[in-house]
Scaffold this motif. Structure first.
Motif, mmCIF file in Angstrom:
data_model
loop_
_atom_site.group_PDB
_atom_site.id
_atom_site.type_symbol
_atom_site.label_atom_id
_atom_site.label_comp_id
_atom_site.label_asym_id
_atom_site.label_seq_id
_atom_site.Cartn_x
_atom_site.Cartn_y
_atom_site.Cartn_z
ATOM 1 N N GLN A 24 0.844 -1.200 0.000
ATOM 2 C CA GLN A 24 0.000 0.000 0.000
ATOM 3 C C GLN A 24 0.873 1.242 0.000
ATOM 4 O O GLN A 24 1.814 1.348 0.794
ATOM 5 C CB GLN A 24 -0.914 0.022 1.236
ATOM 6 C CG GLN A 24 -1.846 1.240 1.274
ATOM 7 C CD GLN A 24 -1.835 1.986 2.602
ATOM 8 O OE1 GLN A 24 -1.129 1.605 3.531
ATOM 9 N NE2 GLN A 24 -2.593 3.060 2.683
ATOM 10 N N THR A 25 0.579 2.174 -0.902
ATOM 11 C CA THR A 25 1.285 3.453 -0.884
ATOM 12 C C THR A 25 0.449 4.461 -0.093
ATOM 13 O O THR A 25 -0.721 4.211 0.196
ATOM 14 C CB THR A 25 1.503 3.965 -2.325
ATOM 15 O OG1 THR A 25 0.268 3.875 -3.033
ATOM 16 C CG2 THR A 25 2.540 3.129 -3.040
ATOM 17 N N VAL A 26 1.054 5.587 0.234
ATOM 18 C CA VAL A 26 0.330 6.623 0.992
ATOM 19 C C VAL A 26 -0.983 6.885 0.259
ATOM 20 O O VAL A 26 -0.985 7.096 -0.956
ATOM 21 C CB VAL A 26 1.142 7.936 1.073
ATOM 22 C CG1 VAL A 26 0.395 8.966 1.912
ATOM 23 C CG2 VAL A 26 2.519 7.668 1.630
ATOM 24 N N THR A 27 -2.070 6.811 0.980
ATOM 25 C CA THR A 27 -3.378 6.815 0.335
ATOM 26 C C THR A 27 -4.124 8.105 0.645
ATOM 27 O O THR A 27 -4.353 8.430 1.811
ATOM 28 C CB THR A 27 -4.162 5.569 0.792
ATOM 29 O OG1 THR A 27 -3.475 4.415 0.292
ATOM 30 C CG2 THR A 27 -5.588 5.564 0.254
ATOM 31 N N GLY A 28 -4.463 8.822 -0.420
ATOM 32 C CA GLY A 28 -5.073 10.143 -0.270
ATOM 33 C C GLY A 28 -6.580 10.090 -0.197
ATOM 34 O O GLY A 28 -7.286 10.623 -1.040
ATOM 35 N N GLY A 29 -7.077 9.411 0.824
ATOM 36 C CA GLY A 29 -8.524 9.306 1.013
ATOM 37 C C GLY A 29 -9.070 8.081 0.313
ATOM 38 O O GLY A 29 -8.535 7.642 -0.714
ATOM 39 N N ALA A 30 -10.121 7.502 0.884
ATOM 40 C CA ALA A 30 -10.690 6.274 0.311
ATOM 41 C C ALA A 30 -12.195 6.217 0.573
ATOM 42 O O ALA A 30 -12.983 6.109 -0.350
ATOM 43 C CB ALA A 30 -9.992 5.050 0.893
ATOM 44 N N PHE A 31 -12.587 6.253 1.853
ATOM 45 C CA PHE A 31 -13.992 6.309 2.261
ATOM 46 C C PHE A 31 -14.805 5.123 1.767
ATOM 47 O O PHE A 31 -16.013 5.225 1.549
ATOM 48 C CB PHE A 31 -14.633 7.635 1.791
ATOM 49 C CG PHE A 31 -13.756 8.838 1.996
ATOM 50 C CD1 PHE A 31 -13.357 9.198 3.283
ATOM 51 C CD2 PHE A 31 -13.278 9.588 0.930
ATOM 52 C CE1 PHE A 31 -12.524 10.289 3.492
ATOM 53 C CE2 PHE A 31 -12.444 10.674 1.121
ATOM 54 C CZ PHE A 31 -12.062 11.021 2.407
#
Ligand code: FES
Ligand code: FES
Lengths: 206, 744
Positions: free
Chosen positions: B234-241
């Protein structure tokens, strides 16, 4: 999407020029923009030729670089200069994610041609740091937890910087107004507001 | 009296805010998200998508491909062309049939991003159209051939409690109500993206995602089970919700196949338009109630029918439906209950996971229904709701036992006092003039952890690794996506071990290193994964030997008192519940239909907060997304095409829209949660829409039975009321009665 809408020949450059720098409000369909890229590539200024020499200042350093005329400032920063702190979120001048400073004013770098930054001074999120040290605005975002996923954060920080350059003692309303072009889906808004106000305070004291 | 804001609980210093470990990198702009990664020799992929809602592909014509460019399509898949999810219907690439506009048909892959996009735009796909199912109405009419199975139904369930026919006979009144909700788009600001890198003997996929092991299984199925060692990072994740729960599996499979075909790294990043048009959305719903009241006007029985629009592929729809069904009777005690639910297939963008996962739809409906019943009876909604709210020792809708204390009454009373609810509720009903105020209230819960048998099926496993330098590594598949997992989980471990926080390390998950602790969904990370980490940490503490390397693993099993019968939907649908109360005050301009949210008050019972500041972020963020869901976020799909394909057209809350929020939490520890914690991430969104809708309903004096409540809808309602025939004209103060039909 597939190619059902070809056959318009607005070049992307013209399209962007027509809209102006950093102003939200274009209503050209994305598909049109898409085919404009194709058109541009087929036209004279294709990948292999037609590059222009651009000189500007980025984060205090002079930069001279060959760019394709249709390249946006955001693309220049991210792809040619590896300054990936500037994010592309909508690529349509609608969210503020790509905000950088141009001669001290906030602009949407996705919505502006790199060539239009010729001989001007661009500051990105990377340019705020002093060596390893965070800028007081960045530090305020850290201290006040002014983010969640962080994807809008570089744009928020740059918008705050532009705001504080203009209004060193901003009111709550001025912050809201000055930063209203920057969206945050995590809705860290209350804490971003606190961060900007805290940064102003900190800068004033130092 | 003011509600305590962000209550610091005495002696519970784990809740004291700490610096988040990802803060500096994110605020400095040095955090590297997927699109910031470039590796030598990397190729770029661009998707060619269906422009038809339902059609047979008759030909694919490619422009001449320059050297180094190639395409990837269904026949290139060495394994199975199906994404491994709950069902087996969703292909990585369309084969001969396309089922929704935006469905991937092939990838164009090449060394230069822009040229790749240009070539993709020149691929010509020819179609022979098939009769599409373009809406729930089409699906119900059943005129077009089914899209899924024989009945076009992805899932259908029902469950009973008590004896509803008997309640029907004994009832003194019957009240009917119906509600509908629309699509919602996640609009995480970082678009979906993956990078597949083939290396000697293995295939690594980096990506913005919630569930590394879902992605791993999907990729293994695409490239052929057992043929390659698959590793997911997993890379740095800019939001998912929720939006990066299902869809990354599809993208990772596609990129993996492209990487194998070329032997080179392949990056696939969606642009915003593609991301909005083609990735999953919140399920639209229609929910109908027939409710029976006894001689004291109390709830005696309820018959609930839930219909969800699942879009073109089943994805996670069956579990979304289950969560919606288990929320059908809300937080209320209903002795006799029947709940029936279906998810139908349509030729639209697939629906999937979104913060709340079926619960926001159900809570909008049940809360408005109870509001309407109370008003119809001339009772105060708050009083009526609290009179029926579940208490400790009661049975839930599936006959599960409510084990923990339910502090809804004190939360609601305190909040209503702070908001001035009773006085405003009385005063606003008689509003005059162009600007009308309204105030609304909702009660909700959120089941923490997987629905039904989920936790037992997944059996999440965690590990702690103590290094020789006595630093401790957390090894879990749980992802940080902005919600604060990397803040909260290390605190749980540090506090359990009694060592400083900076001795705990928690990197983004890499499936070569971390065990499968389950997906980062369902408000389970703090309670389930955090609970396992606490147990492991206590164990480690008991055996701690300084300077030695030590490894501890733990696997989740329900506490022994939890029982669930998946066949009959009977028992404890969730290990535990988190509770919430929202009060919203609005002002509506009757001339323009514009709604101004004046203030929101919210109280949550998340057991015990693990970090007050992180919790505050979850509260404000969830409330804002709930507001958007209720008022502004209109996503229409016409003739199979998503109409709002740009950020400018899909209006999420901005700085200017964010009202003052006064939120807090009560301390109500859960025995089996770490330090008493339950879940918090979804709860904060679930109850917002009904409170907003009730407030708007009061302000305009017309029923609000669907969300989003747009200005157009408000104006239409007001106009219709004015033009209604005298005998059906409804005085504003009793308007909700118009929705409720009474039969004695
Ligand atoms: S990315 Fe430039 S304004 Fe959205
Ligand atoms: S912090 Fe996630 S979008 Fe702003």
């Amino acid at each position: 999407m597939s190619n059902e809408e070809n056959g318009n020949n607005i070049s992307r450059r013209k399209f962007i020029k027509g809209v102006g720098v950093g102003i939200a409000g274009s209503c050209v369909l994305p598909s049109l923009e898409q085919s404009a890229i194709a058109q541009a590539k087929e036209g004279g200024d294709a990948v292999h030729g037609g590059k222009e020499l651009l000189s500007l200042t980025v984060n205090g350093k002079p930069v001279r670089v060959l760019v394709e005329p249709r390249m946006t400032l955001a693309e220049l920063l991210r792809e040619k200069l590896q300054l990936t702190g500037t994010k592309i979120v909508c690529n349509q001048g609608a969210c503020g994610g790509c905000t950088v400073l141009l001669d001290g004013h906030a602009v949407y770098s996705c919505h502006m041609l790199a060539l239009d930054a010729a001989e001007r001074e661009v500051t990105t999120i990377e340019g705020l740091m002093t060596g390893e040290e965070l800028h007081p605005i960045q530090q305020a975002f850290v201290d006040k937890d002014g983010y969640q996923c962080g994807f809008c954060t570089p744009g928020q920080v740059m918008a705050a910087q532009a705001l504080l350059l203009r209004h060193p003692r901003p009111t709550r309303e001025q912050v809201l107004e000055g930063m209203s072009g920057n969206i945050c889906r995590c809705a860290a808004y209350p804490k971003i507001l606190e961060s900007a106000l805290a940064a102003a305070e900190k800068i004033r004291k130092s | 009296m003011k509600p305590p804001e962000h209550t610091a609980t005495p002696g519970n210093d784990i809740a004291d805010p700490v610096a988040r470990p990802d803060a500096a990198a994110k605020c400095a702009g040095t955090a590297r998200y997927l699109a910031d990664l470039a590796v030598p020799g990397m190729l770029h992929a661009r998707t060619v998508r269906s422009t038809r809602p339902r059609a047979r592909i008759t030909s694919r014509r490619l422009p001449p491909l320059p050297a180094g460019f190639f395409v990837v399509e269904a026949r290139d898949i060495p394994g199975r062309n199906r994404i491994r999810m709950l069902d087996d219907d969703w292909p990585f690439f369309a084969e001969d049939i396309v089922n929704h506009i935006g469905e991937p048909i092939l990838l164009v892959v090449g060394p230069e991003a822009e040229a790749t996009a240009m070539i993709a735009s020149r691929v010509i796909i020819e179609y022979e159209d098939l009769p599409p199912i373009l809406s729930l109405d089409d699906a119900l009419a059943g005129l077009a051939p089914p899209l899924y199975g024989e009945d076009n139904c992805f899932a259908e369930y029902s469950f009973h409690k008590g004896d509803l026919p008997q309640a029907r006979r004994a009832a003194r009144q019957m009240v009917k109500d119906g509600f509908s909700t629309g699509f919602q788009e996640h609009l995480y600001l970082e678009p979906q993206g993956v990078l597949a890198v083939p290396e000697a003997g293995r295939l690594t996929v980096y990506g913005s995602m919630q569930c590394p092991y879902y992605v791993k299984k999907a990729v293994e199925q695409a490239v052929g089970e057992g043929r390659h060692h698959v590793r997911i990072v997993q890379t740095v994740t800019g939001g998912a919700f929720g939006g990066k729960e299902d869809y990354p599996s599809l993208l990772a499979g596609q990129a993996a196949v492209a990487a194998l075909k070329s032997g080179r790294p392949v990056r696939l990043v969606l642009d915003r338009t593609e991301d909005i048009a083609a990735t999953t959305k919140r399920h639209p719903s229609r929910i109908d109630f027939t409710t029976f009241l006894d001689e004291n006007d109390d709830l005696l029985g309820m018959d609930v029918d839930i219909l969800l629009d699942g879009g073109a592929y089943s994805g996670l729809s069956s579990v979304v439906l289950q969560r919606a069904m288990f929320a059908a009777s809300g937080v209320y005690r209903v002795p006799h209950l029947h709940v029936h639910g279906r998810v139908l297939a349509t030729n639209q963008v697939p629906a999937g996971a979104f913060r709340g996962f079926g619960a926001p739809q159900a809570f909008f409906a049940i809360e408005m229904h109870l509001e309407n019943i109370a008003l119809r009876l001339g009772l105060d909604p708050l009083e009526y709701k609290l009179r029926h709210a579940l208490r400790r020792g009661d049975r839930t809708c599936t006959d599960g036992l409510v084990r923990g204390a339910v502090r809804l009454p004190e939360m609601a009373t305190r909040l209503c006092e702070a908001a001035g609810y009773p006085a405003k509720q009385a005063a606003y009903t008689a509003g005059q003039g162009r600007y009308r105020r309204g105030i609304g209230l909702s009660l909700c819960y959120h089941g923490c952890g997987f629905t039904g048998q989920g936790e037992e099926l997944i059996q999440g496993t965690i590990a702690l690794h103590k290094r020789a330098d006595d630093a401790v590594e957390i090894r879990v598949a749980a992802t940080e996506m902005g919600q604060g997992a990397q803040t909260v989980l290390p605190k749980i471990v540090a506090h359990s071990l009694g060592i400083p926080l900076d001795q705990i390390h928690y990197e983004n998950p890499d499936t070569d290193i971390v065990p499968d602790s389950g997906p980062t969904v369902a408000s389970r990370t703090t309670m389930i994964v955090g609970g396992l980490l606490r147990e492991a940490a206590l164990d480690l503490k008991r055996h701690w030997q300084s300077g030695r390397v030590m490894d501890i693993r733990r696997t989740y099993h329900h506490p022994p008192h939890i029982h669930w019968d998946q066949e009959h939907f009977r028992g404890d649908a969730y290990p535990e519940y988190a509770w919430g109360v929202n009060v919203v005050e609005v002002e509506v301009d009757l001339l323009t239909g514009l709604v101004r949210v004046i203030k929101i008050w919210a109280q949550f019972d998340v057991g015990a907060p693990m970090d007050e500041r992180t919790l505050r972020g979850q509260m404000e963020g969830g409330i804002a997304q709930g507001l958007g869901y209720a008022l502004w976020e209109k996503l229409e799909v016409d003739d199979g095409r998503v109409q709002q394909q740009r950020i400018r057209d899909y209006t999420i809350p901005t700085f200017m829209d964010m009202p003052p929020v006064e939120s807090g939490s009560v301390y109500n520890p859960y025995e089996f949660g770490p330090f008493g914690a339950k879940g918090a991430g979804e709860l904060t969104l679930v109850g917002v829409a009904p409170a907003v809708a009730a407030a708007v309903q009061q302000a305009i004096g017309c029923p609000v039975d669907m969300i989003p409540v747009t200005p157009e809808m408000i104006l239409r309602r007001i106009r219709n009321r004015k033009h209604a025939k005298p005998d059906s004209e409804i005085p504003p103060e009793s308007s909700p009665r118009s929705r409720s039909r009474a039969d004695t």
